[in-house]
Design a protein around this motif. Sequence first.
Motif, PDB file in Angstrom:
ATOM      1  N   LEU A 157       0.833  -1.203   0.000  1.00 55.47           N
ATOM      2  CA  LEU A 157       0.000   0.000   0.000  1.00 55.47           C
ATOM      3  C   LEU A 157       0.869   1.255   0.000  1.00 55.47           C
ATOM      4  CD1 LEU A 157      -2.690  -1.053   2.644  1.00 55.47           C
ATOM      5  CD2 LEU A 157      -2.970  -0.916   0.175  1.00 55.47           C
ATOM      6  N   GLY A 158       1.906   1.282   0.828  1.00 56.06           N
ATOM      7  CA  GLY A 158       2.786   2.449   0.902  1.00 56.06           C
ATOM      8  C   GLY A 158       3.696   2.354   2.116  1.00 56.06           C
ATOM      9  N   GLY A 159       5.014   2.474   1.900  1.00 57.01           N
ATOM     10  CA  GLY A 159       5.978   2.477   3.013  1.00 57.01           C
ATOM     11  C   GLY A 159       5.918   1.203   3.829  1.00 57.01           C
ATOM     12  N   ARG A 160       5.925   1.397   5.172  1.00 56.33           N
ATOM     13  CA  ARG A 160       5.843   0.237   6.060  1.00 56.33           C
ATOM     14  C   ARG A 160       4.405   0.033   6.511  1.00 56.33           C
ATOM     15  NH1 ARG A 160       9.417   3.821   9.816  1.00 56.33           N
ATOM     16  NH2 ARG A 160       7.626   5.056   9.206  1.00 56.33           N
TER      17      ARG A 160
ATOM     18  N   GLN B 273       6.297   8.459   9.824  1.00 61.11           N
ATOM     19  CA  GLN B 273       6.194   9.150   8.541  1.00 61.11           C
ATOM     20  C   GLN B 273       5.607  10.560   8.698  1.00 61.11           C
ATOM     21  OE1 GLN B 273       4.579   6.815   5.414  1.00 61.11           O
ATOM     22  NE2 GLN B 273       4.736   8.448   3.931  1.00 61.11           N
TER      23      GLN B 273
ATOM     24  N   HIS C 184       4.702  14.321   6.105  1.00 61.27           N
ATOM     25  CA  HIS C 184       4.669  14.918   4.764  1.00 61.27           C
ATOM     26  C   HIS C 184       4.912  16.409   4.904  1.00 61.27           C
ATOM     27  CE1 HIS C 184       3.125  11.251   2.952  1.00 61.27           C
ATOM     28  NE2 HIS C 184       2.285  11.154   3.964  1.00 61.27           N
TER      29      HIS C 184
ATOM     30  N   THR D 237       0.061  13.486   9.862  1.00 57.33           N
ATOM     31  CA  THR D 237       0.069  12.228   9.101  1.00 57.33           C
ATOM     32  C   THR D 237      -0.448  11.066   9.938  1.00 57.33           C
ATOM     33  OG1 THR D 237       1.979  13.009   7.870  1.00 57.33           O
ATOM     34  CG2 THR D 237       1.579  10.658   7.792  1.00 57.33           C
ATOM     35  N   ASN D 238      -0.199  11.095  11.233  1.00 56.26           N
ATOM     36  CA  ASN D 238      -0.401   9.879  12.028  1.00 56.26           C
ATOM     37  C   ASN D 238      -1.366   9.964  13.198  1.00 56.26           C
ATOM     38  OD1 ASN D 238       1.935   8.152  10.920  1.00 56.26           O
ATOM     39  ND2 ASN D 238       2.928  10.093  11.392  1.00 56.26           N
TER      40      ASN D 238
ATOM     41  N   ALA E  83       0.301   4.382  14.328  1.00 52.79           N
ATOM     42  CA  ALA E  83       0.877   5.157  13.223  1.00 52.79           C
ATOM     43  C   ALA E  83       1.470   4.265  12.141  1.00 52.79           C
ATOM     44  CB  ALA E  83       1.951   6.097  13.757  1.00 52.79           C
TER      45      ALA E  83
ATOM     46  N   GLN F 170      -0.137   1.650  11.019  1.00 52.15           N
ATOM     47  CA  GLN F 170      -1.248   1.017  10.306  1.00 52.15           C
ATOM     48  C   GLN F 170      -1.586   1.813   9.050  1.00 52.15           C
ATOM     49  OE1 GLN F 170      -4.169   0.496  13.687  1.00 52.15           O
ATOM     50  NE2 GLN F 170      -4.919  -1.078  12.303  1.00 52.15           N
TER      51      GLN F 170
ATOM     52  N   HIS G 193      -3.902   2.633   5.574  1.00 52.90           N
ATOM     53  CA  HIS G 193      -5.342   2.816   5.361  1.00 52.90           C
ATOM     54  C   HIS G 193      -5.911   1.811   4.352  1.00 52.90           C
ATOM     55  CE1 HIS G 193      -9.094   4.805   4.123  1.00 52.90           C
ATOM     56  NE2 HIS G 193      -8.711   4.456   2.901  1.00 52.90           N
TER      57      HIS G 193
ATOM     58  N   TYR H  24      -8.757   5.870   7.490  1.00 48.65           N
ATOM     59  CA  TYR H  24      -8.496   7.270   7.869  1.00 48.65           C
ATOM     60  C   TYR H  24      -9.683   8.153   7.466  1.00 48.65           C
ATOM     61  CZ  TYR H  24      -3.531   5.732   7.430  1.00 48.65           C
ATOM     62  OH  TYR H  24      -2.318   5.073   7.483  1.00 48.65           O
TER      63      TYR H  24
ATOM     64  N   LYS I 201      -3.598  13.206   3.827  1.00 49.79           N
ATOM     65  CA  LYS I 201      -2.559  12.180   4.043  1.00 49.79           C
ATOM     66  C   LYS I 201      -1.648  12.008   2.830  1.00 49.79           C
ATOM     67  CE  LYS I 201      -4.483  11.274   8.016  1.00 49.79           C
ATOM     68  NZ  LYS I 201      -3.897  11.587   9.296  1.00 49.79           N
TER      69      LYS I 201
ATOM     70  N   PHE J  26      -1.932  10.843  -0.271  1.00 54.59           N
ATOM     71  CA  PHE J  26      -1.887   9.693  -1.189  1.00 54.59           C
ATOM     72  C   PHE J  26      -3.261   9.467  -1.813  1.00 54.59           C
ATOM     73  CE2 PHE J  26      -3.375   7.630   2.690  1.00 54.59           C
ATOM     74  CZ  PHE J  26      -4.242   6.644   2.237  1.00 54.59           C
TER      75      PHE J  26
ATOM     76  N   CYS K 255      -5.800   6.644  -2.740  1.00 57.82           N
ATOM     77  CA  CYS K 255      -6.065   5.247  -2.399  1.00 57.82           C
ATOM     78  C   CYS K 255      -6.390   4.461  -3.677  1.00 57.82           C
ATOM     79  CB  CYS K 255      -7.235   5.159  -1.425  1.00 57.82           C
ATOM     80  SG  CYS K 255      -7.472   3.491  -0.812  1.00 57.82           S
TER      81      CYS K 255
HETATM   82  C1  LIG Z   1      -0.096   6.565   9.417  1.00 56.19           C
HETATM   83  S1  LIG Z   1       1.087   6.412   8.150  1.00 56.19           S
HETATM   84  C2  LIG Z   1       1.059   4.693   7.861  1.00 56.19           C
HETATM   85  C3  LIG Z   1       2.424   4.045   7.944  1.00 56.19           C
HETATM   86  C4  LIG Z   1       3.352   4.432   6.802  1.00 56.19           C
HETATM   87  N1  LIG Z   1       3.099   3.622   5.639  1.00 56.19           N
HETATM   88  C5  LIG Z   1       4.815   4.322   7.215  1.00 56.19           C
HETATM   89  O1  LIG Z   1       5.601   3.785   6.450  1.00 56.19           O
HETATM   90  O2  LIG Z   1       5.144   4.818   8.304  1.00 56.19           O
HETATM   91  C6  LIG Z   1       0.178   7.163   6.871  1.00 56.19           C
HETATM   92  C7  LIG Z   1       0.912   7.332   5.560  1.00 56.19           C
HETATM   93  O3  LIG Z   1       1.172   6.062   4.975  1.00 56.19           O
HETATM   94  C8  LIG Z   1       0.883   6.078   3.570  1.00 56.19           C
HETATM   95  N2  LIG Z   1      -0.308   5.248   3.319  1.00 56.19           N
HETATM   96  C9  LIG Z   1      -1.164   4.751   4.246  1.00 56.19           C
HETATM   97  N3  LIG Z   1      -2.130   4.021   3.683  1.00 56.19           N
HETATM   98  C10 LIG Z   1      -1.907   4.047   2.366  1.00 56.19           C
HETATM   99  C11 LIG Z   1      -2.591   3.490   1.247  1.00 56.19           C
HETATM  100  N4  LIG Z   1      -3.676   2.757   1.387  1.00 56.19           N
HETATM  101  N5  LIG Z   1      -2.076   3.743   0.012  1.00 56.19           N
HETATM  102  C12 LIG Z   1      -0.970   4.509  -0.149  1.00 56.19           C
HETATM  103  N6  LIG Z   1      -0.280   5.075   0.873  1.00 56.19           N
HETATM  104  C13 LIG Z   1      -0.748   4.840   2.120  1.00 56.19           C
HETATM  105  C14 LIG Z   1       0.616   7.535   3.223  1.00 56.19           C
HETATM  106  O4  LIG Z   1       1.806   8.158   2.890  1.00 56.19           O
HETATM  107  C15 LIG Z   1       0.099   8.086   4.537  1.00 56.19           C
HETATM  108  O5  LIG Z   1       0.250   9.470   4.648  1.00 56.19           O
END
Ligand SMILES: C[S@@+](CC[C@H](N)C(=O)[O-])C[C@H]1O[C@@H](n2cnc3c(N)ncnc32)[C@H](O)[C@@H]1O
Length: 487
Positions: A34-37, A149, A151, A188-189, A212, A214, A216, A250, A268, A270, A272
């Motif tokens: 989905l994105g990142g961790r 994370q 932005h 962001t979180n 944070a 988790q 979306h 979210y 946020k 991104f 979806c």
């Molecule tokens: C609360 S953080 C979630 C953890 C984050 N992925 C990390 O690596 O720390 C929220 C950010 O994660 C990314 N993210 C969360 N859900 C996503 C999704 N369904 N698709 C793309 N990016 C997502 C976006 O950049 C968002 O602003």
Amino acid sequence: MEQQVITDMLNLHLERNNLSKDGSRSWFVGGSLLGGRGLFATTDIAVGELVFVDAPLVVGPRTRDKHLPLCIVCYKTGCPLFPCDKGCSLPICSSACELSVEHDAECSLLQAWKPTCGSSWSINLLRALVPIRALLLDEQQRDLLYTLQWHSGPQHGSEIDLLKSSIKIQMNQIEEQFMRRVCAVMDTNSFETAAIVGESVTSLRGLYPMGALQNHCCTPNTRHYYDSQQRLYVTAAIPIKKNEEITMTYTDLFWDTTLRRRHLAATKHFFCTCSRCTDPLENGSLLGALRCARKECSGILVAVEPLDTSTVWECRECGLRLKNRQIISIRSALGSIVEEMIYKSPKQMLRFMKSELSVLVPATNYVAVDMKLRIISCLGRTEKFLWEDLTKDELSIKEKYCRDLLRLIETLKCGECKMKGLISYELYSTLMELNKRQFNEETNIEKSESQVNEESKNLLETAILILQNDLTAPKDLLSLVSGMTKK
Ligand SMILES: C[S@@+](CC[C@H](N)C(=O)[O-])C[C@H]1O[C@@H](n2cnc3c(N)ncnc32)[C@H](O)[C@@H]1O
């Protein structure tokens, strides 16, 4: 490697808050598609099972006017507030709060900056209280915060500009940079958490390091609630398979794709691309559907390419196509009409639903769903519309709307989500009221009683399973639960 570092930091954070589970945790941090961790399940998790508990790294007031003012120690609202006598210019409700240990460190910090608001308390300092509190975090906690994370963008950190304009002695650059980072990390979180103050609930924002992580999803597999110390409890709303990503939402489950994606992009950063967003019919819910613009056609318009923000819309019956900007105008006109209606009485809302809205949009549309939700929450629960004030017709409408929304949750495949608990309880209460009246009229008692009782029992069980530990659940439900546990 990075995932191991953050896992270790999360474990330390949980240990510090006495929340580690002797090594038997059901989550791990991994790279997400989905994105990142993201957080993933180490094992199959059943519906209702607790996935993790988390404590806030920092918690405090929200920034919008509608959530302010409040006492910054006990979080009481709607009471007389005075500026702290010690000179920090934050609003306080009593001497006990003013002299409390919790307030000491932030008070000294602010006093040193010499607030300029004279004999009143300062709304700007109140808005900036979360980043101010973050300055009190120790090195280990700051390291954890820095791994979360964030932005960049002009919308993040305006609290710090307001804070700077309200103090005489300027903070040093390192402090300022850190607080700006905190603002971006919060945006962001952060979670909307709650404090229970007497009979009421105050909405706060909290930074939960586990939460944070988790990502979306528009059909999330968890729901969450808080306890009286603002600890976050995340439980499974649908079964989660081993190695599957643990997600939350979210946005609002009942918003349509256009609204959800616009909100996520703006707040946020991104777009979806989950399966619900990709499906023009949104799992069959038709939340975004509009009436065909041709008078003689009874079809509905849906987005042809929902992931494309400039997609054309097409009638599923006659094939009429509308440009995206035409759809934007229709939606914006609808928005204005509804904006006006939400301040009206339940009776006026009902009249509007029946006579106007049903002509403008299909019954499945998100605007109609939103109105149903508003009407449900007013009928039986607001002044002049308490249970005993409702007509039989109003009760029947509430019953119908509750059933419609429970069906919608089923269609969206949102499982045992919080909304299901809330609406199940509203339907249960409505059926009990209808049944009471029917009993008084002494007609068809036997048959209807047994039918309603079986259904009511199931609804109440569902509501209790989902909401029993949720401090923001309806008070009458929580008293019912506490009565049951005392027996
Ligand atoms: C609360 S953080 C979630 C953890 C984050 N992925 C990390 O690596 O720390 C929220 C950010 O994660 C990314 N993210 C969360 N859900 C996503 C999704 N369904 N698709 C793309 N990016 C997502 C976006 O950049 C968002 O602003």
